[in-house]
Design an enzyme around this catalytic site. Sequence first.
Site, PDB file in Angstrom:
ATOM      1  N   LYS A   1       9.876   2.553   1.096  1.00 22.44           N
ATOM      2  CA  LYS A   1       8.835   2.763   1.772  1.00 22.44           C
ATOM      3  C   LYS A   1       8.347   4.019   2.284  1.00 22.44           C
ATOM      4  CE  LYS A   1       7.244   0.560   5.947  1.00 22.44           C
ATOM      5  NZ  LYS A   1       7.456  -1.221   6.523  1.00 22.44           N
TER       6      LYS A   1
ATOM      7  N   ASP B   1       2.248 -11.873   5.925  1.00 21.66           N
ATOM      8  CA  ASP B   1       2.241 -11.073   4.588  1.00 21.66           C
ATOM      9  C   ASP B   1       3.347 -10.176   5.113  1.00 21.66           C
ATOM     10  OD1 ASP B   1       1.148  -9.467   6.575  1.00 21.66           O
ATOM     11  OD2 ASP B   1      -0.347  -8.146   5.303  1.00 21.66           O
TER      12      ASP B   1
ATOM     13  N   GLY C   1      -0.558   6.392   2.250  1.00 24.40           N
ATOM     14  CA  GLY C   1       0.503   5.763   0.910  1.00 24.40           C
ATOM     15  C   GLY C   1       1.797   6.384   1.795  1.00 24.40           C
TER      16      GLY C   1
ATOM     17  N   ASP D   1       9.330  -6.198   7.224  1.00 26.79           N
ATOM     18  CA  ASP D   1       8.673  -5.705   7.946  1.00 26.79           C
ATOM     19  C   ASP D   1       8.736  -5.661   9.450  1.00 26.79           C
ATOM     20  OD1 ASP D   1       6.399  -3.788   9.062  1.00 26.79           O
ATOM     21  OD2 ASP D   1       4.914  -5.162   8.421  1.00 26.79           O
TER      22      ASP D   1
ATOM     23  N   GLY E   1       1.009  -0.910   0.193  1.00 26.23           N
ATOM     24  CA  GLY E   1       0.042   0.105   0.012  1.00 26.23           C
ATOM     25  C   GLY E   1       0.589   1.009  -0.192  1.00 26.23           C
ATOM     26  N   ARG E   2       2.223   0.600   0.374  1.00 28.90           N
ATOM     27  CA  ARG E   2       2.455   2.709   0.445  1.00 28.90           C
ATOM     28  C   ARG E   2       4.616   1.878   0.370  1.00 28.90           C
ATOM     29  NH1 ARG E   2       4.039   3.478   6.921  1.00 28.90           N
ATOM     30  NH2 ARG E   2       4.044   1.602   7.065  1.00 28.90           N
TER      31      ARG E   2
HETATM   32  N1  LIG Z   1      -0.215   4.138   5.760  1.00 26.94           N
HETATM   33  C1  LIG Z   1      -0.221   3.468   4.914  1.00 26.94           C
HETATM   34  N2  LIG Z   1      -0.775   3.707   3.189  1.00 26.94           N
HETATM   35  C2  LIG Z   1      -0.985   2.260   2.598  1.00 26.94           C
HETATM   36  N3  LIG Z   1      -0.915   1.386   2.860  1.00 26.94           N
HETATM   37  C3  LIG Z   1      -0.423   1.186   3.787  1.00 26.94           C
HETATM   38  C4  LIG Z   1      -0.227   2.003   4.723  1.00 26.94           C
HETATM   39  N4  LIG Z   1       0.096   1.887   6.109  1.00 26.94           N
HETATM   40  C5  LIG Z   1       0.133   0.401   5.835  1.00 26.94           C
HETATM   41  N5  LIG Z   1      -0.803  -0.116   4.404  1.00 26.94           N
HETATM   42  C6  LIG Z   1      -1.054  -1.451   4.146  1.00 26.94           C
HETATM   43  O1  LIG Z   1      -1.069  -2.095   4.932  1.00 26.94           O
HETATM   44  C7  LIG Z   1      -0.456  -3.005   5.053  1.00 26.94           C
HETATM   45  C8  LIG Z   1      -1.043  -3.602   6.659  1.00 26.94           C
HETATM   46  O2  LIG Z   1      -0.204  -2.748   7.186  1.00 26.94           O
HETATM   47  P1  LIG Z   1       1.800  -3.601   7.749  1.00 26.94           P
HETATM   48  O3  LIG Z   1       1.681  -2.753   8.960  1.00 26.94           O
HETATM   49  O4  LIG Z   1       1.899  -5.131   7.936  1.00 26.94           O
HETATM   50  O5  LIG Z   1       2.876  -2.317   6.622  1.00 26.94           O
HETATM   51  P2  LIG Z   1       3.890  -2.018   6.283  1.00 26.94           P
HETATM   52  O6  LIG Z   1       4.809  -1.681   7.885  1.00 26.94           O
HETATM   53  O7  LIG Z   1       3.842  -0.841   5.738  1.00 26.94           O
HETATM   54  O8  LIG Z   1       4.647  -3.008   5.528  1.00 26.94           O
HETATM   55  P3  LIG Z   1       5.839  -3.747   4.815  1.00 26.94           P
HETATM   56  O9  LIG Z   1       5.279  -5.229   5.037  1.00 26.94           O
HETATM   57  O10 LIG Z   1       5.677  -3.588   3.669  1.00 26.94           O
HETATM   58  O11 LIG Z   1       6.670  -3.497   5.906  1.00 26.94           O
HETATM   59  C9  LIG Z   1       0.182  -3.347   4.135  1.00 26.94           C
HETATM   60  O12 LIG Z   1       0.236  -4.226   2.978  1.00 26.94           O
HETATM   61  C10 LIG Z   1       1.101  -1.762   4.061  1.00 26.94           C
HETATM   62  O13 LIG Z   1       1.322  -1.410   2.369  1.00 26.94           O
HETATM   63 MG   LIG Z   2       3.255  -5.647   6.204  1.00 22.77          MG
END
Ligand SMILES: Nc1ncnc2c1ncn2[C@@H]1O[C@H](COP(=O)(O)OP(=O)(O)OP(=O)(O)O)[C@@H](O)[C@H]1O
Ligand SMILES: [Mg+2]
Length: 567
Positions: free
Chosen positions: A158, A323, A171, A333, A138-139
């Site tokens: 990221k 994931d 994002g 992550d 998502g980001r």
């Molecule tokens: N601010 C945001 N905008 C868009 N998508 C987001 C945001 N924060 C999290 N997501 C998405 O929500 C999902 C779950 O979040 P999680 O906290 O596991 O991810 P993350 O820390 O962004 O990701 P990653 O696993 O890529 O390190 C992930 O697919 C992530 O891309």
């Molecule tokens: Mg994640």
Amino acid sequence: MANLKTNDFPTKIFRFDDLAKLADYSLLDTLSPDPEATQSGEDYRPRQVFSGHYVPVKPTPIGNPKYIAHSKELFRELGVDDSLALTNDFARFFSGDVTHVPEPMRPIGWATGYALSIYGNEYIQQCPFQTGNGYGDGRAISVLEVVANGKRWEMQLKGAGRTPYCRGADGRAVLRSSVREFLAQEHMHALGVPTSRSLCLFTSESESVERPWYLPGSKSADPEVMVSNPVAISTRVAPSFLRVGQLELFGRRARSNAHPGAMKELEMIVLHLIEREYKIEINEDLPIAEKTLQLAMAFRDRLTSLVADWIRVGYCQGNFNSDNCAGGGFTLDYGPFGFCERFDPFYQSWTGGGRHFSFLNQPFAAEKNFGSFCSALQPVLQSHPTALAQLDEIRSGFPAVMEEKLQTMWASKLGLAAYDSELTVQLLQLMAQTPVDYTIFFRELSTIPNDITSISKSFYKKATDESNLQWDQWLQKWRTQIDNRNSIDIISQRMKRVNPKYIWREWLVVPAYQQAEDGDFALIKEMQEVLTKPFEEQSEAVEKKFYRLRPQELFGVGGISHYSCSS
Ligand SMILES: Nc1ncnc2c1ncn2[C@@H]1O[C@H](COP(=O)(O)OP(=O)(O)OP(=O)(O)O)[C@@H](O)[C@H]1O
Ligand SMILES: [Mg+2]
């Protein structure tokens, strides 16, 4: 001797083109792009992506980027000079503006879809369309693949803005979480734990977003206020960012015959994972069924080693869903993660993680993720009953392999030639009962003490006479069992290579990102220095500041001991 002139020692000035020369996208090209994707990569609305392995996305740069840090160690591994990190082209690109790049770099990045299983249960509810087709990066946006010194690396921004998988969110990543991931990745690498790596970190001097967070000193489980935070982009680097969830997405589609190409796409992603992460172990010429089985074996081996390493250093991933589980078997992550300071088998800093993802339950969480991985592979083997049965065996063999890795790990932490179950279990009970600081305890034990004076440095409470007696008995028993094939000195040195002196202590990291929010990056640099040499003794000043029990008043504090969200 003739006088030497400065230009007798020419220093190479690294230019952005030098990085561009390392660019190589060959395999990505062979993965079918999503036919429905908007090829310009500028359609950021949440949407369903029904097929294909990635979607083109143009990152959204952060305003007024400011350099904070880069990893010198990773630059060295890439063969890139540190001076590059301070150039305008570098800052522009790694703060999200990829539009002006030299060939063969591309002015567009890519994001991938993935599925989610939580503790082995399949979910689609997190997808806004309730289909699973709108869930993924998502980001996180990948922007570059390079081959340096024979090693391939994918570089991923990221917090570089929305993607079709953003689910309506912004994002962005805030400075706090970006500083944490940036520092933690290189710390874990230095601890000898496989991990995605950190390339660099930029923050914005003009853009901020709001996130729920805790009031200072709050003991609340959930954040009480919305806090405005500067945004940041950290660039992480790994051979690939393929997750178990990604294999699952294609596995689920193949299983339900979601579209005519579903099986083909699953096979492609399986082969792609092998190519990116297991090229050395798995022979390219084998038929796909055999390759798939070898992949399952190799991943099982890496995942079990990884979790044993996590426990060795006191790390708790916190949110070990499929994931967040890298198919390459490394840590990925760094969200609501934490390091166990006061030993607690159920230590967990994410309030949403419960016991499932707690410290010593991680082997079971890993087993669940491995189960999800095997389920995703099943369709590839559907016309090979023998291979399917073999896959089942590999899956059911997970606990035995995990146990063996844990035993080896405990034996090495304790300086034993072989694992001793009674001794180890007794120790863990004593450690929880006292309680002790996990890192300080094992580091002090590594000096092979005769009595409990030095290990009592790690005690969070003054031990009772009874408990002192138990410790004393345990210590005497342990001393008779340490690896007597070697001298005490050698055993001590070995133990000090397994048991770090300096680990992540959240209460020491908090001021680093707080000061960074005010534009002062000095503590980030200091943390970088200390955390990338975790096994070294370092200076007295460092010891005084970092080799310390957590102050009592900092237990139970929101944002230090626990977080409900960390992004
Ligand atoms: N601010 C945001 N905008 C868009 N998508 C987001 C945001 N924060 C999290 N997501 C998405 O929500 C999902 C779950 O979040 P999680 O906290 O596991 O991810 P993350 O820390 O962004 O990701 P990653 O696993 O890529 O390190 C992930 O697919 C992530 O891309
Ligand atoms: Mg994640």
